[in-house]
Design an enzyme around this catalytic site. Structure first.
Site, short mmCIF file in Angstrom:
data_model
loop_
_atom_site.label_atom_id
_atom_site.label_comp_id
_atom_site.label_asym_id
_atom_site.label_seq_id
_atom_site.Cartn_x
_atom_site.Cartn_y
_atom_site.Cartn_z
N ASP A 349 31.47 66.28 56.22
CA ASP A 349 32.86 66.29 56.68
C ASP A 349 33.26 67.73 57.00
O ASP A 349 32.54 68.68 56.68
CB ASP A 349 33.75 65.71 55.58
CG ASP A 349 35.14 65.34 56.08
OD1 ASP A 349 35.33 65.19 57.30
OD2 ASP A 349 36.04 65.19 55.24
N GLU A 352 33.48 70.67 62.02
CA GLU A 352 33.71 71.08 63.42
C GLU A 352 33.36 72.55 63.68
O GLU A 352 32.97 72.84 64.84
CB GLU A 352 35.17 70.81 63.79
CG GLU A 352 35.55 69.35 63.83
CD GLU A 352 35.73 68.75 62.44
OE1 GLU A 352 35.49 67.54 62.28
OE2 GLU A 352 36.08 69.51 61.51
N ASP A 461 39.92 60.69 60.89
CA ASP A 461 41.15 60.39 60.14
C ASP A 461 42.18 59.64 60.99
O ASP A 461 43.19 60.19 61.42
CB ASP A 461 41.76 61.68 59.60
CG ASP A 461 40.83 62.40 58.64
OD1 ASP A 461 39.89 61.76 58.14
OD2 ASP A 461 41.05 63.59 58.38
#
Length: 760
Positions: A349, A352, A461
């Site tokens: 997670d 990015e 999300d």
């Protein structure tokens, strides 16, 4: 402009584009196929149904000798621009994880991986970048892949009606073109970028997560609820609160005093555990991971050559430089050590990478606030409103740097979109090297083309909103077009408060996503299957059991995708590209070779209109037959529009509480057959790599009609795995009558005549 051309299998053309011969192409790692020819000059190239020709300035694309597109490539002050002029009515499909309709015409999209928790229709970029699309009309299809791992933007007929304008913020990249049928374009793209991994069978089961189940007591309580209520579930997730102060590869010993014993206890109950792992390494003296990476120079750096500093969950953090092979090897070893106590999979997670803020940004905000004055009026209001935007969307990619394997320094902005890709690659390579007989399980939020060969993607999300349920139906198909076979959304929505009706409808959709996980955020309502009372729990349980009943069908489709690149999820336009109505039907899709799914995505709805293309279809739940065309389908809360294609079959089994092997004790074949149909049943141990040494069974089940009779044939096709003796039951509808029968499967195959019964 400077061009070089390479030809790849599947009639794929690579155009290497450089502003000058000295410009560097930063390899993304997306393409792993090898070219079959390299040419410096190209006059023309033939695709499946189109041809591209080049003069000095323009590439012309034609079909059946009629020009339908022009491609121009030119320099701009910010990089390189491509302009593709297409025809009225051409559909543009793909782009992966982008918000919006399946047909991408009329909007602008950005490719710069971003932690974006608000999936509003105005958003132009999310966590992953898939700059691959196809232009489609009934007479032709052509695929494009702009392989540039830095920032780019695509205007899909927004500024100018029939022009696709692509701006690449760099001086060199690779462009791939391929022409085939729509599903052939995706299959060839998968050949170019790599076949999807074969996951263990338990990853096809239902999975439960929350940010967070904060301690051992809660995790065990949730797990016991599933078993006590007899609701099937295979996987429990641990979000960030299992860690000590959010330090990666650690456990909070107060909340989880004996993680090895906990994981063992859960394993005995039939649960696998997947733990979250973020890239941000806490800056803390004495923290072993930090000290090792600092000493070895494994962190991304700032312009001064010292570790780049940013703040995420652990506070002050550094980021490993996954672009470098040495760092990937080190990280993979660390992941493997962490897994050793019984962790079943890794959930990457924040990769990015997400950045909350940097010290420099804080100082800028402080200066901005200090200079605020009421006398500024509206300017003060605008400045205040800009502060959250600056915090969330600041481009930190210009502020930190990577080193390639040769020591060359590269700005993150130039390769930003492959940070999460390379983190997942590092994790995969570590697990496959240390656990040589196991199938690695890695889930990632951030990705780039080729991710399917290392891990699986979820869509991030989302929120507990009906409109976002619809968006996920569209996004699932767009990701499939770009070769992402195994993906799914957070069932019930991650942010905001879910309710019983929304959870039921999202669960029904989740059954027909490859990845089937319920996940919700801290501070929101719990949304486990029993959270909204017995009325909703009963329906949710029914559909989770349907998922488990369909596992033979889904697992065989998963293996087919692994072998051939044919996706589990298919937009209708894949099979009926000549039917332009399928270009608009982006709220329904094909799931495997036989099923059409049309989820309900509106509150209070008890039915919906469905478009059924190309053939007759049988309602899965009541057996009613529908002709091709538009139909309003009644679907009360305990049902959904689900159809079996004419002359197709499904393989099913009795649902279980969890699944350990992909070898079925009993099978049931159902279908709608008016002439003939067949289906593959693939089986193996469901967890290991032994299938590579022929430890699998692949059988073909065929049904054909002769007169008013139906015959069933089962015959082995491949593999050396011997399954135990079992019953295979048949229930086949021929449009007038139901035919039933039973076959005792001893491994050698055979033929059985089915008994005709009147339709109920």
């Amino acid at each position: 402009m400077n061009y070089k051309f390479k030809k790849f299998p599947g009639r794929i053309l690579e155009i290497e584009v450089k502003s000058s011969p000295e410009d560097t192409i930063y390899e993304s790692g997306a393409v792993i196929a090898k070219p079959i020819a390299v040419v410096d000059r190209l006059s023309s190239f033939y695709f499946h149904n189109s041809r591209i020709e080049r003069d000095e300035k323009i590439f012309t694309i034609s079909c059946q000798k009629e020009k339908w597109a022009e491609l121009k490539i030119m320099e701009t002050s910010k990089g390189i621009r491509l302009i593709i002029e297409i025809e009225d009515g051409d559909g543009v499909f793909g782009l992966g994880e982008e918000v919006g309709p399946l047909n991408k015409r009329g909007r602008t999209y950005e490719f710069y991986n971003t932690d974006e928790p608000e999936h509003a229709s105005t958003k132009t970029k999310l966590y992953s970048s898939f700059p691959m699309f196809m232009v489609l009309s009934p007479k032709k299809a052509l695929g494009f892949f702009v392989d540039y791992p830095g920032y780019s933007k695509m205007d899909i007929c927004h500024e100018e009606e029939n022009k696709i304008i692509i701006d690449v913020a760099g001086q060199a990249f690779k462009l791939y073109l391929q022409g085939d049928t729509p599903d052939g374009i995706t299959a060839n793209f998968v050949e170019l970028t790599g076949k999807p991994i074969l996951l263990p069978i338990w990853m096809l089961g239902y999975q439960q997560s929350r940010w967070s189940y904060p301690d051992e007591k809660t995790v065990l309580s949730i797990s016991r609820e599933f078993r006590n209520r007899s609701i099937p579930c295979d996987v429990i997730y641990l979000d960030i609160d299992y860690m000590e102060n959010f330090k990666v590869f650690t456990w909070d010993k107060k909340k989880f005093p004996d993680p090895k014993a906990l994981l063992s206890k859960l394993r005995d109950m039939g649960f696998k555990v997947i733990t979250i792992v973020d890239p941000g390494v806490k800056v803390e003296e004495g923290y072993e991971l930090y000290e090792e990476a600092k000493e070895a120079g494994y962190f991304c750096t700032n312009s001064a050559g010292t570790p780049f500093e940013a703040y995420v969950w652990p506070g002050k953090s550094h980021f490993p430089d996954f672009y470098n092979a040495r760092v990937r090897k080190w990280w993979g070893d660390k992941v493997s050590e962490f897994k050793a106590i019984g962790v079943a999979g890794i959930w990457n997670d924040m990769n990015e990478p997400s950045i909350f803020f940097t010290p420099e940004l804080i100082e800028e905000i402080k200066t901005t606030v200090k200079n605020l004055s009421p006398d500024l009026g509206m300017l003060a209001d605008f400045t205040i409103n800009q502060i959250p935007y600056e915090k969330r969307y600041r481009d930190h990619g210009k502020k930190f740097f990577h080193k390639d394997d040769h020591g060359n320094v590269i700005s993150n902005r130039q390769i930003h979109n492959i940070y999460g890709f390379n983190m997942t690659r590092a994790t995969y390579e570590g697990l496959i090297n240390h656990y040589k007989t196991e199938r690695p399980v890695i889930l990632t939020r951030s990705a780039y083309p080729g991710i399917q060969r290392y891990g699986i993607l979820w869509t991030g999300d989302n929120a507990s909103l009906w409109e976002q349920l619809y968006q996920e139906i569209q996004m699932l198909q767009s990701l499939a077009i770009t070769g992402v076979n195994f993906t799914g959304s957070d069932v019930g929505g991650f942010g905001g408060d879910c309710n019983g009706e929304l959870l039921v409808r999202w669960t029904q959709f989740g059954v027909f996503q490859p990845f089937f996980r319920n996940h919700s955020a801290i501070g929101t309502r719990n949304q486990e299957p029993w959270s909204f009372g017995e009325k909703y729990e009963r329906i949710i349980k029914k559909f989770i059991e349907l998922r488990y009943a369909l596992l033979p069908y889904i697992y065989s489709a998963l293996k087919e995708a692994h072998d051939t690149g044919q996706m589990i999820v298919n937009p209708l336009l894949y099979k009926w590209p000549e039917d332009e109505k399928t270009y608009e039907a982006d709220d329904e899709y094909l799931f495997g070779p036989s099923l059409l799914v049309a989820p309900i995505y509106k509150a209070n709805a008890t039915g919906r209109t469905v478009y059924l293309p190309g053939m007759r279809w049988m309602n899965f739940f009541n057996g009613r037959i529908y002709e091709p065309g538009y139909h309003y389908i009644e679907a009360p809360l305990d049902s959904l529009p689900l159809f079996v294609a004419e002359n197709s079959l499904l393989s099913m089994t009795e649902p279980s509480q969890y699944v350990e092997k992909a070898i079925w004790k009993g099978l049931k074949i159902i279908g709608f057959v008016t002439s003939n149909a067949s289906i593959c049943i693939y089986e193996d141990d469901g967890v290991s790599l032994k299938y590579l040494d022929k430890a699998f069974s692949r059988k073909r089940v065929e049904i054909w009609k002769t007169g008013d009779k139906l015959l069933a044939r089962i015959h082995p096709e491949a593999g050396e795995l011997k399954t135990s003796e079992r019953k295979i039951n048949f229930e086949i509808f021929d449009g007038t009558h139901t035919h039933v029968g039973e076959f005792i499967d001893k491994g050698e195959g055979g033929v059985v005549e089915l008994e005709k019964k009147l339709k109920n």
